[in-house]
Design an enzyme around this catalytic site. Structure first.
Site, short mmCIF file in Angstrom:
data_model
loop_
_atom_site.label_atom_id
_atom_site.label_comp_id
_atom_site.label_asym_id
_atom_site.label_seq_id
_atom_site.Cartn_x
_atom_site.Cartn_y
_atom_site.Cartn_z
N HIS A 1 -12.92 1.42 11.19
CA HIS A 1 -12.33 2.04 10.00
C HIS A 1 -10.81 2.13 10.06
O HIS A 1 -10.13 1.88 9.08
CB HIS A 1 -12.93 3.44 9.87
N GLY B 1 0.84 -1.20 0.00
CA GLY B 1 0.00 0.00 0.00
C GLY B 1 0.88 1.25 0.00
O GLY B 1 2.06 1.20 -0.38
N ARG C 1 -14.67 12.33 14.58
CA ARG C 1 -15.35 11.08 14.24
C ARG C 1 -15.93 10.33 15.43
O ARG C 1 -16.99 9.74 15.35
CB ARG C 1 -14.37 10.14 13.56
N ALA D 1 2.34 2.91 2.38
CA ALA D 1 3.53 2.85 3.22
C ALA D 1 4.58 1.94 2.57
O ALA D 1 5.76 2.29 2.49
CB ALA D 1 3.17 2.36 4.62
N ARG E 1 -7.50 9.57 15.20
CA ARG E 1 -6.83 10.15 14.04
C ARG E 1 -7.67 11.23 13.38
O ARG E 1 -8.88 11.09 13.20
CB ARG E 1 -6.56 9.05 13.00
N GLU F 1 -12.79 18.38 6.03
CA GLU F 1 -13.36 17.19 6.69
C GLU F 1 -13.43 17.45 8.18
O GLU F 1 -12.92 18.48 8.66
CB GLU F 1 -12.51 15.95 6.37
N HIS G 1 -15.70 4.85 11.73
CA HIS G 1 -16.15 5.91 10.81
C HIS G 1 -17.66 6.02 10.93
O HIS G 1 -18.36 5.00 10.91
CB HIS G 1 -15.74 5.57 9.38
N SER H 1 -6.08 -1.10 1.96
CA SER H 1 -6.95 0.06 2.22
C SER H 1 -6.59 1.25 1.33
O SER H 1 -7.46 2.06 0.99
CB SER H 1 -6.83 0.49 3.68
N THR H 2 -5.31 1.38 0.98
CA THR H 2 -4.90 2.58 0.23
C THR H 2 -5.78 2.80 -1.00
O THR H 2 -6.29 3.91 -1.21
CB THR H 2 -3.41 2.47 -0.18
N GLU I 1 -0.37 1.98 8.59
CA GLU I 1 -1.41 1.74 9.60
C GLU I 1 -1.03 0.65 10.61
O GLU I 1 -1.53 0.64 11.73
CB GLU I 1 -2.74 1.41 8.90
P1 FAD Z 1 -2.67 -0.86 3.11
O1 FAD Z 1 -2.86 0.11 2.03
O2 FAD Z 1 -3.88 -1.41 3.76
O3 FAD Z 1 -1.82 -2.05 2.49
C1 FAD Z 1 -1.56 -3.22 3.23
C2 FAD Z 1 -0.73 -4.14 2.38
O4 FAD Z 1 -0.26 -5.22 3.18
C3 FAD Z 1 -1.48 -4.75 1.22
O5 FAD Z 1 -0.66 -4.72 0.09
C4 FAD Z 1 -1.71 -6.20 1.67
O6 FAD Z 1 -1.75 -7.11 0.59
C5 FAD Z 1 -0.47 -6.44 2.50
N1 FAD Z 1 -0.61 -7.49 3.50
C6 FAD Z 1 -1.50 -7.57 4.53
N2 FAD Z 1 -1.29 -8.70 5.24
C7 FAD Z 1 -0.26 -9.35 4.65
C8 FAD Z 1 0.40 -10.57 4.89
N3 FAD Z 1 0.08 -11.39 5.90
N4 FAD Z 1 1.41 -10.94 4.07
C9 FAD Z 1 1.75 -10.16 3.01
N5 FAD Z 1 1.17 -8.97 2.74
C10 FAD Z 1 0.17 -8.58 3.55
N6 FAD Z 1 -7.02 7.63 4.93
C11 FAD Z 1 -6.81 8.90 4.52
O7 FAD Z 1 -5.81 9.53 4.92
N7 FAD Z 1 -7.67 9.49 3.65
C12 FAD Z 1 -8.79 8.87 3.17
O8 FAD Z 1 -9.53 9.43 2.38
C13 FAD Z 1 -9.03 7.54 3.61
N8 FAD Z 1 -10.14 6.87 3.18
C14 FAD Z 1 -10.28 5.56 3.52
C15 FAD Z 1 -11.34 4.84 3.00
C16 FAD Z 1 -11.48 3.49 3.28
C17 FAD Z 1 -12.66 2.74 2.72
C18 FAD Z 1 -10.54 2.85 4.13
C19 FAD Z 1 -10.68 1.39 4.45
C20 FAD Z 1 -9.49 3.56 4.67
C21 FAD Z 1 -9.34 4.92 4.38
N9 FAD Z 1 -8.29 5.66 4.89
C22 FAD Z 1 -8.09 6.95 4.49
C23 FAD Z 1 -7.24 5.01 5.69
C24 FAD Z 1 -6.04 4.70 4.79
O9 FAD Z 1 -6.51 4.31 3.52
C25 FAD Z 1 -5.16 3.62 5.36
O10 FAD Z 1 -4.82 3.91 6.69
C26 FAD Z 1 -3.85 3.50 4.56
O11 FAD Z 1 -4.14 3.38 3.19
C27 FAD Z 1 -3.04 2.33 5.04
O12 FAD Z 1 -1.95 2.18 4.18
P2 FAD Z 1 -0.89 1.04 4.44
O13 FAD Z 1 0.13 1.15 3.38
O14 FAD Z 1 -0.45 1.08 5.85
O15 FAD Z 1 -1.73 -0.32 4.28
C1 SIN Z 2 -13.32 9.61 4.38
O1 SIN Z 2 -13.24 9.88 3.19
O2 SIN Z 2 -14.25 9.92 5.11
C2 SIN Z 2 -12.21 8.82 4.99
C3 SIN Z 2 -11.13 9.74 5.32
C4 SIN Z 2 -10.18 9.11 6.29
O3 SIN Z 2 -10.39 8.01 6.78
O4 SIN Z 2 -9.20 9.78 6.60
#
Ligand code: FAD
Ligand code: SIN
Length: 527
Positions: free
Chosen positions: A351, A17, A290, A19, A386, A121, A237, A45-46, A375
């Site tokens: 969320h 994602g 929230r 990160a 947050r 927001e 959320h 989630s990203t 995350e």
């Molecule tokens: P993720 O993007 O969740 O990626 C996790 C990765 O880890 C994936 O590639 C997955 O395949 C991998 N993985 C998981 N478990 C394993 C495993 N056991 N072995 C190998 N790989 C694994 N935040 C905002 O700032 N703005 C927004 O508008 C917003 N809207 C959102 C809307 C929704 C519907 C959701 C669910 C979240 C939202 N968030 C938002 C929160 C934000 O999207 C997440 O906190 C952020 O994207 C997390 O990024 P990440 O890289 O940590 O993890």
């Molecule tokens: C949203 O679009 O309401 C999600 C934003 C967030 O989780 O930061």
């Protein structure tokens, strides 16, 4: 010395994602990178993020100081100020780099100010959310993914689920995985491992998180001896779409999010009598933090026969709705709702997880060679609650910082001797049932409202699940079940221990914030 199921690299990144990819781009300047993803890249989630990414790029109406203040206020006394300062200042630079990489955010009608159409927001005092319609996450995931793939910056192993970390003499040497396509065990060894596996929303029955977000990285790190912190702080959320189909499923599918940005543009919440109610709970009304909005909805629905309230977009106007929120408009239409006219049934859903693997501001954990970002990590940047749209920024800023620290760390020496892998097993029929027990227990007893009694009872149910677990899980369902069980226990323990209410954690039996005794983080480590 390595057979085909043992693969070596310099830097191993578990997760693809925001990160993970940010870390991969940075670390690729220093060695061979492998990125592992559980499903297809982009299924975390990203890619689902809607509202946008917060950054004070408008230096006339806004400033990094204002962004800092709003983040600290939302965090309810538990933000680490150093981490927040880094987030808001380096965040502006990282967002500009993202734009240079090709991310396209909506532009303003006039070129004054930053030139970007900045959204508002909940709990933000200034407009500072960059967005790409309501598909911001997809735009960011695509941009970072293209940079990694086209630039051949990393080898990517999709459908590869991390099972457990390999620890020798206090060093993390890599990870044991299961290839979900071939059902074969593969071991990855690296000088440094960066966990970026996202949150653990799937521990709850109702969640906006994709199905693969089961907290595997946090659970693996904890089992390996890493400290975890802030586990009691799970953000609900307020507005996920409630649809009739979900009642037909054994395990609810992820709930579709109705972005907070919709309220930022003027949508209002109505109870079952058609009355606005948010002003009763907070002067910021629909744009209160929230946790306040989620608890207000809980309160409005707890006695009635409906499990939801309504979101009315009547004040926004049909053209703007379709232009600004095309994904929400289309998705609701597919479910039979024309949101230019119909009110949307909405309710809270799990969320975002403020807690996770404890790191410093460089992604370092207490285990040598092990780093975490995004995350799954917890460094106090979000405190107890947050601020909206700060988590994409978190992944971008601290993903890169973790990679810098990992590439500067003394390298672990990968061992060449590893026990022969155990052959994968088949799922047992009761796995689905046990998952449902966890998810419904967590939703009903460890959700928006908690108490000593509800937590005690919940722990008993989770311990009963634990006694049925296969302790050597070697299929996806059992791996996830073991991780969800562990996370449920950690959340319950922390929620039980924190005898106060703060941010996203609300105890019916301790409804007040108690800074004197509880103005601190709770940290847990195996054993
Ligand atoms: P993720 O993007 O969740 O990626 C996790 C990765 O880890 C994936 O590639 C997955 O395949 C991998 N993985 C998981 N478990 C394993 C495993 N056991 N072995 C190998 N790989 C694994 N935040 C905002 O700032 N703005 C927004 O508008 C917003 N809207 C959102 C809307 C929704 C519907 C959701 C669910 C979240 C939202 N968030 C938002 C929160 C934000 O999207 C997440 O906190 C952020 O994207 C997390 O990024 P990440 O890289 O940590 O993890
Ligand atoms: C949203 O679009 O309401 C999600 C934003 C967030 O989780 O930061």
């Amino acid at each position: 010395m390595y057979n085909r199921s043992m693969i070596k690299c310099d830097f191993l990144i578990v997760g693809g994602g925001i990160a993970g990819l940010s870390a991969a781009i940075e670390a690729s300047k220093h060695g061979k990178i492998i990125v592992l993803t559980k499903g297809k890249i982009g299924e975390g989630s990203t890619g689902k993020a809607q509202g946008g990414i917060a950054a004070a790029i408008d230096q006339i109406q806004d400033s990094t100081e204002f962004h800092f203040e709003d983040t600290i206020a939302a965090g309810a006394g538990l933000c680490d100020e150093k981490a927040v300062k880094i987030l808001v200042t380096e965040g502006v630079e990282r967002v500009k780099e993202l734009i240079e990489m090709g991310a396209r955010f909506d532009r303003a009608e006039t070129e004054a100010g930053s030139g970007y159409a900045l959204a508002l927001e909940g709990a933000h005092k200034r407009r500072r959310i960059l967005h790409a319609g309501d598909a911001t996450g997809e735009e960011i995931q695509k941009t970072l993914g293209a940079k990694v793939v086209r630039g051949k910056l990393a080898e990517i192993y999709q459908h590869t689920i991390g099972l457990d970390l390999i620890i020798e003499a206090g060093h993390c040497l890599g990870i044991k995985t299961l290839d979900l396509k071939t059902n074969k065990i593969k071991t990855f060894l690296a000088k440094a491992t960066i966990i970026t596996t996202g949150g653990f929303g799937q521990v709850y029955q109702y969640t906006t998180n994709p199905e693969i977000i089961t907290g595997d990285g946090v659970a693996m790190a904890y089992r390996a001896g890493a400290a975890v912190t802030d586990m009691e702080f799970v953000q609900f959320h307020p507005t996920s779409l409630v649809h009739s189909e979900e009642l037909k499923k054994l395990i609810a599918l992820p709930r579709f999010l109705i972005s907070e940005a919709v309220r930022g543009e003027g949508a209002v919440l109505l109870n079952s009598k058609g009355e606005r109610f948010m002003q009763k709970y907070d002067t910021q009304g629909e744009l209160a933090p929230r946790d306040i909005v989620a608890r207000a909805i809980y309160n409005e629905t707890k006695t009635g026969k409906h499990n939801h309230v309504y979101l009315s977009l009547a004040g926004i106007g049909a053209d703007k709705i379709k232009k600004r929120f095309p994904v929400i408009y289309k998705t609701c239409l597919e479910k039979g709702l024309d949101i230019t006219k119909d009110k949307i049934p909405v309710a809270p859903a799990a969320h975002y997880c403020m807690g996770g693997i404890k790191t410093d501001t460089n992604g370092k954990t207490n285990i040598l060679g092990l780093f975490a970002a995004g995350e799954c990590a917890s460094l106090g940047v979000h405190g107890a609650n947050r601020l909206a749209s700060n988590s994409l920024l978190d992944g971008l800023v601290f993903g890169k910082r973790a990679a810098i620290a990992a590439t500067n760390a003394p390298s672990s020496v990968p061992s060449t001797q590893h026990p022969a892998p155990t052959p994968p097993s088949h799922p047992t029929p009761q796995t689905q049932h046990l998952k449902l027990v966890i998810k419904s227990t967590m939703w009903n007893q460890v959700g928006i409202i908690r108490s000593k009694d509800s937590l005690t009872d919940a722990l008993k149910k989770i311990m009963a699940v634990e006694s049925c677990l296969n302790q050597s899980p070697l299929n996806k369902e059992e791996i996830e079940l073991r991780n969800l069980t562990l996370l449920a226990k950690l959340i319950i323990q922390a929620a039980f221990d924190r005898e106060e209410s703060r941010g996203a954690h609300f105890r019916l039996d301790f409804p007040k914030t108690d800074d004197k005794n509880w103005g601190r983080h709770l940290v847990y480590q195996a054993g």
